[in-house]
Structure formats: structure tokens, C-alpha cells
Design a protein around this motif. Structure first.
Motif, PDB file in Angstrom:
ATOM      1  N   ILE A 126       9.284   0.604   5.149  1.00 25.88           N
ATOM      2  CA  ILE A 126       8.696  -0.675   5.525  1.00 25.88           C
ATOM      3  C   ILE A 126       7.835  -1.214   4.380  1.00 25.88           C
ATOM      4  N   PHE A 127       7.135  -0.309   3.714  1.00 27.87           N
ATOM      5  CA  PHE A 127       6.277  -0.762   2.599  1.00 27.87           C
ATOM      6  C   PHE A 127       7.097  -1.253   1.420  1.00 27.87           C
ATOM      7  N   ASN A 128       8.244  -0.563   1.150  1.00 35.49           N
ATOM      8  CA  ASN A 128       9.122  -1.038   0.073  1.00 35.49           C
ATOM      9  C   ASN A 128       9.589  -2.461   0.345  1.00 35.49           C
ATOM     10  N   ASP A 129      10.029  -2.682   1.602  1.00 37.86           N
ATOM     11  CA  ASP A 129      10.534  -4.012   1.949  1.00 37.86           C
ATOM     12  C   ASP A 129       9.447  -5.063   1.768  1.00 37.86           C
ATOM     13  N   PHE A 130       8.239  -4.715   2.209  1.00 33.55           N
ATOM     14  CA  PHE A 130       7.137  -5.656   2.053  1.00 33.55           C
ATOM     15  C   PHE A 130       6.908  -5.966   0.575  1.00 33.55           C
ATOM     16  N   LEU A 180       0.116  -1.261   1.590  1.00 31.91           N
ATOM     17  CA  LEU A 180       0.761  -2.560   1.370  1.00 31.91           C
ATOM     18  C   LEU A 180       0.405  -3.123   0.005  1.00 31.91           C
ATOM     19  N   PHE A 181      -0.835  -2.898  -0.411  1.00 37.88           N
ATOM     20  CA  PHE A 181      -1.291  -3.595  -1.620  1.00 37.88           C
ATOM     21  C   PHE A 181      -1.627  -2.674  -2.787  1.00 37.88           C
ATOM     22  N   GLN A 182      -2.609  -1.770  -2.586  1.00 39.24           N
ATOM     23  CA  GLN A 182      -3.036  -0.990  -3.740  1.00 39.24           C
ATOM     24  C   GLN A 182      -1.897  -0.153  -4.304  1.00 39.24           C
ATOM     25  N   ALA A 183      -1.177   0.555  -3.430  1.00 38.28           N
ATOM     26  CA  ALA A 183      -0.115   1.443  -3.908  1.00 38.28           C
ATOM     27  C   ALA A 183       1.051   0.674  -4.502  1.00 38.28           C
ATOM     28  N   THR A 184       1.265  -0.553  -4.053  1.00 41.01           N
ATOM     29  CA  THR A 184       2.430  -1.307  -4.533  1.00 41.01           C
ATOM     30  C   THR A 184       2.088  -2.226  -5.692  1.00 41.01           C
ATOM     31  N   GLU A 195      -3.977  -7.976   9.069  1.00 42.62           N
ATOM     32  CA  GLU A 195      -4.169  -8.290  10.493  1.00 42.62           C
ATOM     33  C   GLU A 195      -2.839  -8.365  11.248  1.00 42.62           C
ATOM     34  N   ILE A 196      -1.785  -8.722  10.534  1.00 42.39           N
ATOM     35  CA  ILE A 196      -0.469  -8.770  11.177  1.00 42.39           C
ATOM     36  C   ILE A 196       0.093  -7.353  11.326  1.00 42.39           C
ATOM     37  N   PHE A 197      -0.040  -6.575  10.270  1.00 38.31           N
ATOM     38  CA  PHE A 197       0.566  -5.233  10.292  1.00 38.31           C
ATOM     39  C   PHE A 197      -0.180  -4.263  11.199  1.00 38.31           C
TER      40      PHE A 197
END
Lengths: 454, 88
Positions: A4-8, A56-60, A74-76
Motif C-alpha cells: 500500500i505504501f509503494n502504491d501511495f 507514507l512520507f519519511q520512508a518514501t 487523516e485519511i489513512f
């Protein structure tokens, strides 16, 4: 095998709304069956917000404005909760509940809507709305089914009617109100069209149409149409939208007109849907045709060919007996065919227009009388002219043929005249009845039965 | 209590011919389906595909039929005409 994180991350990096929407799709793909579980077990309720911020953010390495970053978290967060409720159907089925899935998913949807209205989510991400809205409906219907089965188990059959009629669709109604806000969100976007959520308008409208049909409140669709008409000047032309949006939209508009008995308009929209429909979408094509065939019968008096229905055995079976009787002018056969399929016709809401086929059958029967009458004595050098003065008695005889009248039964001439007058009034036949001479005087010059070549 | 049910039984009796098999029931889910893809080229539309196969022209037919044994009908009509005239 992407998570899911990859897709995001990929969605954000490439600006692909569909890739991004894949991250919010609450179904594990076949090639990665543990995708939802992996996402749910990566965190727990107390840490989920900070874990999401990290993953979602730091790792990507995706960097978005602060407001937008927060909107996604807030959505996730409710999304993570909803996924947890879905995973439960596998891990602890006795505690799993579609109502809980729905509640968490509704929260996800609300957060997504808020993300657009105040969180600065860009318009290219609207495919997220499609996916989230679609599953909101699906989960609502599952939740309603779950509730009504619980009701009937709890109260027994005696109270089933009371308990389940009123609340049978409670969750779907709730979902529909949320989707209605998505509709407004798309329609009222003032941004220039390249960056507008208006591109999501038809897809959202379709979700509402589907819900209104399911809720038996087709009338509410009119409000949507009014709103759409009012902003039609600001909307791109239909053919600029993806075909899946437009074909579905045209189908529902067609059916709405159909139910209002505006068959000419219905035909226009349904034909568009038919022409643009994906050729491999058999079920949808069948649905379109099931309304388009009655439309054609009413508006152009034409029947579906064998070739047209060849790929739709159910429709062939449904319509063929009727069509054969219409063509032959077999009135009693027509009545039998109508009665035989009445239940199915009523269910599909096509009984009314099909019934009008009886006039066409009658027209064809009377047309045969005209043809059988042959030609007047030819005058020298003149082209042959059909006999246009036909005794009413001949039409009466034809009625006996068409209704398989029993030996010795009488045909009432008044009734024949009434049927003739009716056809003339409806424009299916041109001429007048000379009562005192017991004659029908038909129009000359190939217009006695307009549109049929004679 | 037994009376009304009996009457309805009696009524049902004459129509109890072997019920013609009901037409396949429309599935509960008669909803327009989501397309597996969002958009497709003209060639993949029904119209495009039909044009390519040349099957576009024969979808709808006229509702009347001229070749359907006009002679027979003429004969039938004459016979019935006698009956009509005889009865008036």
C-alpha cells in the motif's frame, strides 16, 4: 507485489491518480493476498498516526505541503482501521462485522472529502474519490444485509416486516448522503478545468444513480440532473470524459427517461450507451438492450434482428415470441406471449412500452388485408394502383384470423371500426371510414400504412 | 378457517397445467457493472467493433413481413370473410 505504501509513493511520485487510488483499494490483489494484513499489522491503534507519517512520507521521501501531508494521514488513519475490520473476517470471523467496516470506511470517506475541501488535495487525485465512494456503497449494502439478517434472527419472522422494511437500507441511505457531498465537491470546484475535480462528476453521479435505483427513489435523480444542467456550460463535453463514466451515465439517463415514458429521449441516450459500450461488457450490453428494444418498438416500430440478440440468449428468449407475433399480426399469440412473460416484463419495468406492440401487430394484420386486396383495374398506360377502398368486413375477417376466432363466434363491426379509428388516430394507418357504405377509404400513393412502403 | 382455503384450492385446480418454465429470473443484482477499465479506444466500442466486422447494418428489422405466405393469408381471409358475412 507492491505494498500500500509503494502504491501511495509511486502515485505521488508519478502524479498517477489511479496508482494512488490503488493504495486506497480495500481488496488484496490476487498476486499479493496478504497485502491488507501486512498493512494492518504494521501498526497499532495508539501509534498509527505517527507510523503512517513515517511510512507514507519519511520512508518514501515524498514531500508535500504540510496541510496536504496531514490530510493524507487523516485519511489513512480511518482507512487503517477499516482495513483492520476487513482483515478480521479472516483472522477472527466471529468478531467481524460489515457494520464496523462501513463505519470506519465512512470516516475514511469523510476525511477524503475534507482533504479536498480544506486539505488542499490536488484534482489529479480524484480517482481516490471513485474508489472510496464505490466501496462505501458496497460496504453499506453488506452492512444492511448483515443488519437485516440479525434482525430476523433476533425477532423471528413475526417482526421481520416491521423491523426490516424501515431500516433495510439504513446504511445505504447513509452512504448516499456522503456520496452526495462528493457530488457537490466535484461540481462546485471553481478551479480551471485542467485542474478541476469536475472530471469526477459523472463517475460520482453514477454512484448516486445506482444508489437511488437500489433505494427505489429514482425521482431523486432529477435533482442531480437539474444541478448538472445548471452547470453544463462549465463542464467539458461528454466525449472528453473516460468512456466508462459516460456509458454508465448515459445508461442511467436513458432508463430515467424510459421510466418517465419519454421513449424518444430514452432511445437517444441508450443508443449512445450501446454504441460506446465496451464490446466485451456483455452484462452491461444486455442491460442496455433490455431497454433499447422496447424503445425501438415504440419510437421507430422496428424489431431486434436475430444477429443483434444472438449473443444474448436471455433477451432472445424474452423478446422473440413477442416479435414473431408482431411481425405476423398474430394478436392472440401476442397476448399469450405478453401474459407468459408478464412477471419478467414487469420486473424489468418494460411491460408498458411492450404492450404498445399490440398496435403494431394490429397494423401489420390490417396491412396484410390491404396487400391481399391487390390492385384496381389498371388503366391504360397508368402504373398499378392498390385497391384503396376496402370493406370493413375484410378487416373484421382479418381480426378473426388474428385472434384465432372460434367457429361460429361473431365479430362486432363496431369494435372493428373502433380499432380502425384508433390506428388512424395514432397515425399507423391513413384514411377514413365511410360508415354508411361499410368501407374504409385508404390513402393513395404508398401512404396508407405510413412508413411501411404501401 | 378451512373454507376460504378450500375455495382457493378449487380455483387453482383448473390452471394447474404444468406451469411453463419461468423465464430465467433477473439476478437480484441487475445493476450496471463497473467496467474493468476506465477508458477504451473507439475500436473497442460496440460501434467500432461492429463497423470492423461489417455487422452494423442488420441490428434492427422492419416489424412487418411481406414474404410470409401472402397467398395463404388471402385464402384464410376469404374463408373468414364468408363467416363474417354469414353472421350479419
Amino acid at each position: 507485489m507492491s505494498s500500500i505504501f509503494n502504491d501511495f509513493a509511486e502515485g505521488q511520485r508519478t502524479g498517477s491518480g489511479h496508482r494512488l487510488a490503488a493504495a486506497l483499494t480495500p481488496v488484496a490483489p490476487a498476486e499479493n493476498p496478504d497485502r491488507l494484513k501486512a498493512f494492518f499489522y504494521f501498526s497499532n491503534a495508539t501509534r498509527v498516526a505517527s507510523d503512517l507519517r513515517y511510512s507514507l512520507f519519511q520512508a518514501t521521501g515524498i514531500r508535500l505541503p504540510k496541510q496536504e501531508t496531514n490530510a493524507w494521514i487523516e485519511i489513512f488513519t480511518p482507512y487503517w482501521k477499516a482495513v483492520g475490520e476487513i482483515v478480521r473476517f479472516d483472522d477472527a470471523p466471529s468478531h467481524a462485522s460489515w457494520v464496523k467496516v462501513f463505519d470506519a470506511w465512512k470516516e475514511t470517506t469523510n476525511m477524503l472529502i475534507r482533504g479536498y475541501s480544506t486539505g488542499g488535495l490536488p484534482a489529479w487525485t480524484v480517482p481516490c474519490l471513485y474508489v472510496v465512494g464505490r466501496y462505501l456503497r458496497a460496504f453499506a449494502m453488506k452492512a444492511d444485509a448483515e443488519l437485516s439478517s440479525q434482525d430476523s434472527a433476533a425477532f423471528g419472522d413475526r417482526f421481520q416486516d416491521d423491523a426490516s422494511t424501515d431500516f433495510r437500507n439504513a446504511k445505504l441511505e447513509e452512504a448516499t448522503r456522503v456520496i452526495n457531498r462528493m457530488f457537490t465537491l466535484c461540481l462546485s470546484d471553481r478551479a480551471s478545468i485542467e485542474e478541476s475535480r469536475k472530471w469526477g462528476i459523472y463517475d460520482t453521479t453514477n454512484l448516486l444513480f445506482k444508489s437511488y435505483f437500489k433505494l427505489n427513489s429514482v425521482g431523486l435523480s432529477k435533482n442531480l440532473l437539474r444541478a448538472l444542467n445548471a452547470s453544463s456550460a462549465d463542464l467539458p463535453s461528454m466525449d472528453a470524459f473516460p468512456k466508462s463514466h459516460i456509458v454508465t451515465f448515459k445508461y442511467y439517463i436513458g432508463v430515467i427517461h424510459f421510466l418517465d415514458e419519454n421513449y424518444a429521449e430514452a432511445e437517444e441516450h441508450l443508443s449512445y450507451a450501446w454504441n460506446m459500450c465496451h464490446q466485451a461488457a456483455t452484462k452491461n450490453k444486455e442491460l442496455i438492450l433490455s431497454y433499447l428494444v422496447p424503445c425501438h418498438l415504440v419510437t421507430t416500430h422496428t424489431l431486434p434482428s436475430k444477429e443483434l440478440l444472438a449473443s444474448f440468449p436471455r433477451l432472445e428468449k424474452l423478446f422473440r415470441p413477442l416479435c414473431n407475433c408482431i411481425r405476423k399480426g398474430d394478436l392472440s399469440g401476442f397476448d399469450t406471449a405478453m401474459t407468459a412473460a408478464e412477471e419478467e416484463f414487469v420486473k424489468r419495468r418494460i411491460y408498458l412500452p411492450l404492450e404498445r406492440g399490440r398496435d403494431i401487430a394490429l397494423r401489420n394484420l390490417f396491412r396484410k388485408v390491404f396487400i391481399a386486396g391487390g390492385f384496381d383495374e389498371p388503366k391504360e398506360g397508368q402504373p398499378l394502383i392498390r385497391r384503396t377502398r376496402v370493406p370493413v368486413a375484410e378487416f373484421a375477417a382479418a381480426l378473426r384470423v388474428g385472434t384465432h376466432a372460434e367457429e361460429g363466434s361473431r365479430v362486432d363491426i363496431d369494435e372493428v371500426e373502433c380499432l380502425l379509428a384508433n390506428l388512424i388516430y395514432k397515425g399507423l394507418m391513413k384514411g377514413y371510414i365511410a360508415r354508411e357504405r361499410g368501407m374504409v377509404v385508404l390513402s393513395k400513393g404508398g401512404t396508407a400504412f405510413p412508413g411501411t412502403g404501401v | 378457517m378451512s373454507n376460504p382455503s378450500q375455495t382457493s384450492d378449487n380455483k387453482a385446480e383448473p390452471t394447474q397445467q404444468p406451469q411453463p418454465q419461468k423465464p430465467p429470473v433477473l439476478e437480484e443484482d441487475d445493476e450496471f457493472e463497473d467496467f474493468p477499465v476506465e477508458d477504451w479506444p473507439q475500436e473497442e466500442t460496440e460501434q467500432g467493433a461492429a463497423a470492423a466486422n461489417g455487422t452494423n447494418n442488420h441490428l434492427w428489422e422492419e416489424s412487418w413481413d411481406d414474404d410470409d405466405a401472402a397467398e395463404d393469408f388471402s385464402k384464410q381471409l376469404k374463408e373468414e370473410l364468408k363467416k363474417v358475412e354469414a353472421s350479419h
